[in-house]
Design a protein around this motif. Structure first.
Motif, PDB file in Angstrom:
ATOM      1  N   LEU A  40       0.013   2.256  -5.249  1.00 39.53           N
ATOM      2  CA  LEU A  40      -1.427   2.370  -5.009  1.00 39.53           C
ATOM      3  C   LEU A  40      -1.997   3.646  -5.617  1.00 39.53           C
ATOM      4  N   ALA A  41      -1.194   4.704  -5.612  1.00 40.27           N
ATOM      5  CA  ALA A  41      -1.645   5.979  -6.158  1.00 40.27           C
ATOM      6  C   ALA A  41      -1.694   5.955  -7.682  1.00 40.27           C
ATOM      7  N   GLY A  42      -1.070   4.934  -8.271  1.00 38.60           N
ATOM      8  CA  GLY A  42      -1.117   4.808  -9.720  1.00 38.60           C
ATOM      9  C   GLY A  42      -0.209   5.773 -10.438  1.00 38.60           C
ATOM     10  N   THR A  43       0.853   6.199  -9.785  1.00 40.34           N
ATOM     11  CA  THR A  43       1.793   7.107 -10.422  1.00 40.34           C
ATOM     12  C   THR A  43       3.046   6.352 -10.802  1.00 40.34           C
ATOM     13  N   SER A  44       3.806   6.953 -11.673  1.00 38.78           N
ATOM     14  CA  SER A  44       5.056   6.323 -12.093  1.00 38.78           C
ATOM     15  C   SER A  44       6.099   6.477 -11.008  1.00 38.78           C
ATOM     16  N   SER A  45       7.210   5.805 -11.179  1.00 38.16           N
ATOM     17  CA  SER A  45       8.272   5.909 -10.188  1.00 38.16           C
ATOM     18  C   SER A  45       9.020   7.234 -10.300  1.00 38.16           C
ATOM     19  N   ASN A  46       8.740   8.005 -11.349  1.00 37.08           N
ATOM     20  CA  ASN A  46       9.357   9.332 -11.469  1.00 37.08           C
ATOM     21  C   ASN A  46       8.670  10.268 -10.496  1.00 37.08           C
ATOM     22  N   GLU A  47       9.395  10.663  -9.468  1.00 36.58           N
ATOM     23  CA  GLU A  47       8.796  11.497  -8.424  1.00 36.58           C
ATOM     24  C   GLU A  47       8.783  12.956  -8.834  1.00 36.58           C
ATOM     25  N   ASN A  48       7.707  13.642  -8.503  1.00 33.11           N
ATOM     26  CA  ASN A  48       7.697  15.084  -8.633  1.00 33.11           C
ATOM     27  C   ASN A  48       8.148  15.664  -7.292  1.00 33.11           C
ATOM     28  N   SER A  49       8.289  16.962  -7.196  1.00 37.01           N
ATOM     29  CA  SER A  49       8.808  17.565  -5.959  1.00 37.01           C
ATOM     30  C   SER A  49       7.876  17.325  -4.765  1.00 37.01           C
ATOM     31  N   LEU A  50       6.566  17.298  -5.000  1.00 36.44           N
ATOM     32  CA  LEU A  50       5.635  17.032  -3.901  1.00 36.44           C
ATOM     33  C   LEU A  50       5.741  15.590  -3.418  1.00 36.44           C
ATOM     34  N   SER A  52       8.476  13.848  -3.555  1.00 38.85           N
ATOM     35  CA  SER A  52       9.749  13.811  -2.815  1.00 38.85           C
ATOM     36  C   SER A  52       9.568  14.350  -1.405  1.00 38.85           C
ATOM     37  N   GLU A  53       8.817  15.443  -1.287  1.00 39.49           N
ATOM     38  CA  GLU A  53       8.542  16.020   0.035  1.00 39.49           C
ATOM     39  C   GLU A  53       7.770  15.017   0.895  1.00 39.49           C
ATOM     40  N   TRP A  54       6.743  14.383   0.296  1.00 35.29           N
ATOM     41  CA  TRP A  54       5.967  13.368   1.018  1.00 35.29           C
ATOM     42  C   TRP A  54       6.864  12.212   1.467  1.00 35.29           C
ATOM     43  N   ALA A  55       7.695  11.703   0.571  1.00 35.08           N
ATOM     44  CA  ALA A  55       8.560  10.565   0.896  1.00 35.08           C
ATOM     45  C   ALA A  55       9.546  10.923   2.004  1.00 35.08           C
ATOM     46  N   HIS A  78      -1.416  12.470   5.593  1.00 36.86           N
ATOM     47  CA  HIS A  78      -2.614  12.457   4.746  1.00 36.86           C
ATOM     48  C   HIS A  78      -2.619  13.678   3.836  1.00 36.86           C
ATOM     49  N   SER A  79      -2.345  14.834   4.396  1.00 38.34           N
ATOM     50  CA  SER A  79      -2.315  16.061   3.611  1.00 38.34           C
ATOM     51  C   SER A  79      -1.221  16.017   2.546  1.00 38.34           C
ATOM     52  N   LEU A  80      -0.051  15.557   2.934  1.00 39.81           N
ATOM     53  CA  LEU A  80       1.057  15.473   1.977  1.00 39.81           C
ATOM     54  C   LEU A  80       0.757  14.462   0.867  1.00 39.81           C
ATOM     55  N   GLU A  81       0.147  13.326   1.210  1.00 39.27           N
ATOM     56  CA  GLU A  81      -0.214  12.341   0.186  1.00 39.27           C
ATOM     57  C   GLU A  81      -1.225  12.928  -0.783  1.00 39.27           C
TER      58      GLU A  81
END
Length: 110
Positions: A40-50, A52-55, A78-81
């Motif tokens: 939904l966020a429209g990002t790739s499956s390559n996670e950045n560190s933020l 990863s923290e959110w997940a 909400h803040s982390l997303e």
């Protein structure tokens, strides 16, 4: 209505059912909704560190029985997303579902 929106609305029903029974989500359900939120966020499956923290934090919060989710949990997600995806969480995102369930839980207490 997109596939992601339909599947996240179905997730909301699953969360409501779990709350009524005082159960937690399964690990598979948690993984599915976190993937859907990333889509939904429209990002790739390559996670950045933020992301990863959110997940990781999302998984921790969703380990709670659904009827124990709080508005503090929802605000934190909400803040982390927002930080992880650099925009407000979309309708149908994980934090929106947690917020909805937390509101129901808190209304039930009063």
């Amino acid at each position: 209505m997109s596939k992601n929106t339909r599947s996240t609305l179905q997730f909301r029903q699953v969360m409501n059912d779990r709350a009524r029974r005082g159960e937690r989500l399964t690990d598979e359900e948690i993984d599915e909704i976190t993937r859907e939120t990333i889509d939904l966020a429209g990002t790739s499956s390559n996670e950045n560190s933020l992301q990863s923290e959110w997940a990781n934090r999302s998984r921790e919060i969703l380990q709670k029985p659904a009827n124990r989710l709080t508005n503090n949990d929802a605000r934190e997600l909400h803040s982390l997303e927002f930080r992880a995806f650099e925009r407000l969480p979309a309708q149908g995102s994980l934090s929106s579902h947690v917020m909805s369930q937390a509101d129901k839980n808190e209304r039930r207490l009063f």
